[in-house]
Design an enzyme around this catalytic site. Structure first.
Site, PDB file in Angstrom:
ATOM      1  CE1 TYR A  89      -3.232  -3.099   0.935  1.00  0.00           C
ATOM      2  CE2 TYR A  89      -4.271  -1.311  -0.276  1.00  0.00           C
ATOM      3  CZ  TYR A  89      -4.261  -2.630   0.145  1.00  0.00           C
ATOM      4  OH  TYR A  89      -5.292  -3.460  -0.220  1.00  0.00           O
ATOM      5  NE  ARG A 101      -3.396  -0.093  -4.953  1.00  0.00           N
ATOM      6  CZ  ARG A 101      -4.653  -0.402  -4.589  1.00  0.00           C
ATOM      7  NH1 ARG A 101      -4.873  -1.315  -3.645  1.00  0.00           N
ATOM      8  NH2 ARG A 101      -5.667   0.213  -5.143  1.00  0.00           N
ATOM      9  CD  GLN A 126     -16.631  -0.557  -7.321  1.00  0.00           C
ATOM     10  OE1 GLN A 126     -16.567  -1.773  -7.055  1.00  0.00           O
ATOM     11  NE2 GLN A 126     -16.865  -0.104  -8.543  1.00  0.00           N
ATOM     12  CG  ASN A 127     -11.578   4.307  -8.387  1.00  0.00           C
ATOM     13  OD1 ASN A 127     -11.720   3.081  -8.505  1.00  0.00           O
ATOM     14  ND2 ASN A 127     -11.821   5.160  -9.362  1.00  0.00           N
ATOM     15  CG  HIS A 181     -14.155  -0.561  -2.052  1.00  0.00           C
ATOM     16  ND1 HIS A 181     -14.064  -1.113  -3.315  1.00  0.00           N
ATOM     17  CD2 HIS A 181     -15.293  -1.061  -1.523  1.00  0.00           C
ATOM     18  CE1 HIS A 181     -15.098  -1.924  -3.524  1.00  0.00           C
ATOM     19  NE2 HIS A 181     -15.871  -1.899  -2.457  1.00  0.00           N
TER      20      HIS A 181
HETATM   21  N1  APR Z   1     -11.925   3.768 -19.674  1.00  0.00           N
HETATM   22  C1  APR Z   1     -13.094   3.188 -19.279  1.00  0.00           C
HETATM   23  N2  APR Z   1     -13.166   1.973 -18.691  1.00  0.00           N
HETATM   24  C2  APR Z   1     -11.991   1.328 -18.486  1.00  0.00           C
HETATM   25  C3  APR Z   1     -10.733   1.862 -18.858  1.00  0.00           C
HETATM   26  C4  APR Z   1     -10.733   3.140 -19.467  1.00  0.00           C
HETATM   27  N3  APR Z   1      -9.598   3.732 -19.854  1.00  0.00           N
HETATM   28  N4  APR Z   1      -9.768   0.949 -18.509  1.00  0.00           N
HETATM   29  C5  APR Z   1     -10.403  -0.090 -17.945  1.00  0.00           C
HETATM   30  N5  APR Z   1     -11.732   0.117 -17.958  1.00  0.00           N
HETATM   31  C6  APR Z   1     -12.791  -0.742 -17.409  1.00  0.00           C
HETATM   32  C7  APR Z   1     -12.592  -2.209 -17.672  1.00  0.00           C
HETATM   33  O1  APR Z   1     -13.181  -2.571 -18.928  1.00  0.00           O
HETATM   34  C8  APR Z   1     -13.348  -2.839 -16.491  1.00  0.00           C
HETATM   35  O2  APR Z   1     -14.733  -2.965 -16.794  1.00  0.00           O
HETATM   36  O3  APR Z   1     -12.777  -0.580 -16.007  1.00  0.00           O
HETATM   37  C9  APR Z   1     -13.189  -1.798 -15.381  1.00  0.00           C
HETATM   38  C10 APR Z   1     -12.157  -2.196 -14.340  1.00  0.00           C
HETATM   39  O4  APR Z   1     -12.667  -3.299 -13.635  1.00  0.00           O
HETATM   40  P1  APR Z   1     -11.827  -3.881 -12.389  1.00  0.00           P
HETATM   41  O5  APR Z   1     -10.417  -4.021 -12.784  1.00  0.00           O
HETATM   42  O6  APR Z   1     -12.583  -5.068 -11.886  1.00  0.00           O
HETATM   43  O7  APR Z   1     -11.870  -2.730 -11.299  1.00  0.00           O
HETATM   44  P2  APR Z   1     -13.073  -2.317 -10.359  1.00  0.00           P
HETATM   45  O8  APR Z   1     -14.397  -2.618 -10.975  1.00  0.00           O
HETATM   46  O9  APR Z   1     -12.834  -0.913  -9.923  1.00  0.00           O
HETATM   47  O10 APR Z   1     -12.871  -3.287  -9.075  1.00  0.00           O
HETATM   48  C11 APR Z   1     -13.772  -3.124  -8.010  1.00  0.00           C
HETATM   49  O11 APR Z   1     -12.512  -4.718  -6.723  1.00  0.00           O
HETATM   50  O12 APR Z   1     -10.618  -5.614  -5.808  1.00  0.00           O
HETATM   51  C12 APR Z   1     -11.636  -4.753  -5.594  1.00  0.00           C
HETATM   52  O13 APR Z   1     -11.395  -3.016  -4.070  1.00  0.00           O
HETATM   53  C13 APR Z   1     -11.127  -3.361  -5.389  1.00  0.00           C
HETATM   54  O14 APR Z   1     -12.414  -1.360  -5.704  1.00  0.00           O
HETATM   55  C14 APR Z   1     -11.944  -2.528  -6.361  1.00  0.00           C
HETATM   56  C15 APR Z   1     -13.098  -3.438  -6.716  1.00  0.00           C
END
Ligand code: APR
Length: 238
Positions: free
Chosen positions: A59, A62, A92-93, A110
């Site tokens: 962390y 990050r 969630q960010n 989160h």
């Molecule tokens: N523009 C738009 N969408 C995008 C881009 C971009 N440049 N790059 C990636 N994506 C999309 C991907 O297609 C995907 O649908 O963003 C999404 C990312 O999904 P994840 O990687 O699963 O991330 P997220 O949904 O934020 O995860 C949720 O999971 O592990 C936990 O706590 C963590 O908050 C996180 C949660």
């Protein structure tokens, strides 16, 4: 109980994809964080118990990267919706890019990298921006400081407040999330049936019912959507 939709309220449910073009990694994409690191070891209370220094270092790295990153055109467009609309961001960010772009109502369900907290039930919280947390650095009640992040298996924050906002929003934008993690993902389903519902992502396995899918990069799709919403506010006054 019927909820009344507030014509000027917009809720944005964001995920790591909205910060991807600021250089911060997503979780489940090809080069996502959880494809290169085991979340069970790095983002869980069990992992913290087993090897706190490894979790702390993960962390710290990050936090430093998130603090060095800059908001992108998607964060800026969302911020530009204020004050024409009341905008509540449920994110969630754990980065602070929405705030640094100028958004004023941000619910971090989160947690937040820029904060450390104690490990006692009192959960004393300290703002540390991009600074590392060292092992041995204690909270005022003598417990080891840890990242103020919601790990897998821990309860999300501000959920009831987030739900209240989603159910009363006239417009809901879901951006940059795979909707893979509960209960955050369930919020999309609580959008009012009469609300305008838009989902922006590079790809989406299952688009929630009633949502219009705008496939593409957040920095391209979100400014286009925001321009339309601002023009509507100009025309109709809400
Ligand atoms: N523009 C738009 N969408 C995008 C881009 C971009 N440049 N790059 C990636 N994506 C999309 C991907 O297609 C995907 O649908 O963003 C999404 C990312 O999904 P994840 O990687 O699963 O991330 P997220 O949904 O934020 O995860 C949720 O999971 O592990 C936990 O706590 C963590 O908050 C996180 C949660």
């Amino acid at each position: 109980m019927t909820t009344t939709v507030q014509p000027r309220k917009i809720v944005v449910l964001s995920g790591s994809g909205v910060s991807a073009e600021s250089g911060l990694p997503t979780f489940r994409d090809a080069n996502g964080l959880w494809n290169n690191h085991p979340w069970q070891e790095l983002a869980s209370p069990e992992g913290w118990q087993r090897h706190p220094e490894t979790v702390q270092a993960f962390y710290n790295e990050r936090r430093q990267k998130a603090w060095a990153a800059q908001p992108n055109a998607a964060h800026a467009a969302i911020a530009s919706l204020e004050p024409a609309y009341e905008v509540v961001i449920v994110t969630q960010n754990v980065d602070a890019l929405h705030e640094r772009a100028g958004s004023t109502q941000v619910l971090h369900i989160h947690g937040e990298l820029a904060y450390a907290r104690g490990t006692s039930p009192r959960r004393h919280r300290y703002r540390i921006d991009g600074a590392p947390i060292e092992m041995g650095r204690l909270c005022e009640d003598g417990t080891q400081l840890r990242p103020d992040i919601v790990w897998f298996g821990e309860s999300v924050q501000h959920f009831d407040e987030a739900l209240m906002h989603v159910t009363t929003a006239a417009r809901v934008l879901v951006v940059g999330t795979s909707l893979a993690v509960q209960p955050a993902a369930s919020l999309a389903r609580y959008a009012h049936q009469s609300a305008e519902k838009v989902l922006v992502s590079l790809e989406m396995e299952q688009v929630p019912r009633g949502f219009v899918f705008m496939r593409g990069k957040a920095t391209e799709q979100v400014p286009a959507l925001v321009a339309r919403w601002l023009a509507e506010a100009q025309r109709t006054g809400n």
